[in-house]
Design a protein around this motif. Structure first.
Motif: not given
Ligand SMILES: O=C(O)c1cc(C(=O)O)c2c(n1)C(=O)C(=O)c1cc(C(=O)O)[nH]c1-2
Length: 246
Positions: A2-16, A200-202, A206-208
């Motif tokens: 999606x184009x939504x910005x993830x919070x740092x916690x949500x980003x970490x959860x997606x990485x895990x 940013x969403x981009x 890219x990180x994921x």
């Protein structure tokens, strides 16, 4: 994505979540390695091929180090180089990996020559080194985040291999012990960096993707071993043949 910005916690959860789904602890070759299902020749093939990964890690870290913009970042990344290359001959992770291949009865010069490497190992490792060299600093740091998951697999591996193979000793597995403290230190830093800098969403996408790419590197190294050395074994021309080296 999606184009939504993830919070740092949500980003970490997606990485895990990527690690939970794709990390190489789930690969059948690792399951067989840890469960004692492989013979000595197959374990030799794993150690010989994985040597190229170990030996390439400091080269990929050096290429990233050269691009890092601050003293703090370079100091942090320099530690990784010392972990792998050591501070004098015979020390560091690459030297400790050679103790493992020695302990398995492989000729050191043969291992270091890379002559017996599978083509799939070579391509996967080179893809990782190239990714880190060419992508953004953020993606390069994110691609090291598989180390978030490595302490679990290393503990499983050491217990499984010591318990299941009479040709494996604590001494041959000495490589792994320091990794149990080094990897969490490395991944905590990389995770904090990514949480802070992927805004940013981009950047978050890219990180994921960088972590997925890295999981694919590790997975394809094991695919290559599985194809070549597990029955029906299809060893490519020129690659290590257990019967001629053990
Ligand atoms: O034993 C393992 O399964 C395993 C996995 C990984 C990894 O997840 O990339 C590393 C290591 N070990 C390791 O020993 C190591 O030094 C290392 C460095 C890196 C990296 O990407 O910079 N990964 C790993």
């Amino acid at each position: 994505m999606t184009n939504r910005i993830l919070t740092p916690d949500a980003l970490e959860a997606a990485l895990r979540a990527i690690g939970a789904e794709r990390y190489h602890n789930l690969h059948p070759f690792h399951r067989a390695l840890h469960d004692g299902k492989l013979n000595k020749g197959q374990v030799q093939a794993w150690a010989l091929n994985r040597y190229y990964y170990q030996a390439s890690i400091p080269a990929k870290d050096a290429s990233l180090l050269a691009r890092l913009p601050t003293t703090e970042l370079r100091r942090e990344w320099r530690r990784r180089l010392e972990d792998h290359d050591g501070t004098q001959p015979g020390t560091g992770g690459v030297a400790r990996w050679l103790k493992l291949t020695d302990g398995l009865g492989l000729d050191r010069a043969y291992v270091e020559s890379l002559e017996g490497l599978l083509p799939g190992t070579r391509f996967a490792v080179e893809a990782y080194v190239q990714f880190v060299r060419e992508r953004s600093i953020l993606e390069a740091i994110a691609s090291s985040l598989t180390e978030l998951f490595s302490p679990t697999i290393i503990s499983e591996r050491v217990a499984g291999m010591l318990g299941n193979y009479d040709f494996i000793t604590e001494e041959t597995l000495a490589y792994f012990k320091p990794r149990l403290t080094q990897a969490p230190q490395d991944s905590a830093f990389a995770l904090a960096y990514v949480r802070e800098h992927a805004r940013t969403p981009e950047q978050q996408a890219a990180v994921l993707n960088a972590l997925k790419f890295k999981c694919n590197v590790l997975w394809s190294m094991l695919d290559a071993l599985d194809y070549a050395y597990v029955v029906p074994a299809r060893i490519p021309p020129g690659a290590f043949r257990p019967d001629t080296q053990a």
